[in-house]
Design a protein around this motif. Structure first.
Motif, short mmCIF file in Angstrom:
data_model
loop_
_atom_site.label_atom_id
_atom_site.label_comp_id
_atom_site.label_asym_id
_atom_site.label_seq_id
_atom_site.Cartn_x
_atom_site.Cartn_y
_atom_site.Cartn_z
N LEU A 34 0.83 -1.22 0.00
CA LEU A 34 0.00 0.00 0.00
C LEU A 34 0.86 1.26 0.00
O LEU A 34 0.51 2.24 -0.65
CB LEU A 34 -0.96 0.00 1.18
CG LEU A 34 -2.13 -0.97 1.09
CD1 LEU A 34 -3.05 -0.81 2.30
CD2 LEU A 34 -2.91 -0.79 -0.19
N CYS A 42 -0.28 3.41 4.90
CA CYS A 42 -1.49 2.67 4.58
C CYS A 42 -2.64 3.06 5.50
O CYS A 42 -2.46 3.26 6.70
CB CYS A 42 -1.24 1.17 4.62
SG CYS A 42 -0.87 0.46 6.21
N ALA A 49 -8.73 1.68 2.18
CA ALA A 49 -7.66 1.33 1.27
C ALA A 49 -8.22 0.75 -0.02
O ALA A 49 -7.76 1.07 -1.12
CB ALA A 49 -6.72 0.32 1.94
#
Length: 102
Positions: A34, A42, A49
Motif C-alpha cells: 500500500l 497505509c 484502502a
C-alpha cells in the motif's frame, strides 16, 4: 452509491490480468504494497484502502482500454493483486469471531 462488495462484483477485467493478480495476491503484504501503490502510509481500515485502490485501478483500466502509451500491465496486475488482498482481509475482518463458549 454502491457498497464495496457490489463494486467488486461488478468489476470485469480480462482473464489473464485477473489470473496473474490472483497469483500475486498470495504474496500481498499490506504495509509495503500500500505504501508503494498509494504513496502514503497505509489507511488503517481495509475499506478505505480498497476504495483508493479501486479508484487507481479504474484510471489504469481506462488507459488499458484506450491503449494509452503509458499503460503498464505490471502495475495493473499489482493493483489488482492489492485489491484482491484487501478484499480478502476485509472479508476476514467482517466475519463474526467464534469464541469458545463456556
Amino acid at each position: 452509491m454502491q457498497d464495496l462488495h457490489s463494486r467488486l462484483g461488478a468489476m470485469r477485467r480480462p482473464r489473464l490480468l485477473v489470473r496473474a493478480a490472483r497469483i500475486g495476491a498470495s504474496e500481498y503484504r499490506r504495509r509495503p504494497h500500500l505504501a508503494r501503490l498509494l504513496g502514503e502510509p497505509c489507511p488503517p481500515q481495509h475499506g478505505a484502502a480498497l476504495l483508493q485502490l479501486m479508484e487507481l485501478e479504474e484510471m489504469l483500466d481506462d488507459g488499458r482500454q484506450r491503449r494509452a502509451a503509458d499503460y503498464s500491465a505490471a502495475q495493473h496486475v499489482e493493483l489488482l493483486a492489492a485489491i484482491i488482498g484487501e478484499a480478502r482481509s476485509l472479508q476476514v475482518a467482517a466475519r463474526p469471531s467464534t469464541g469458545a463458549s463456556a
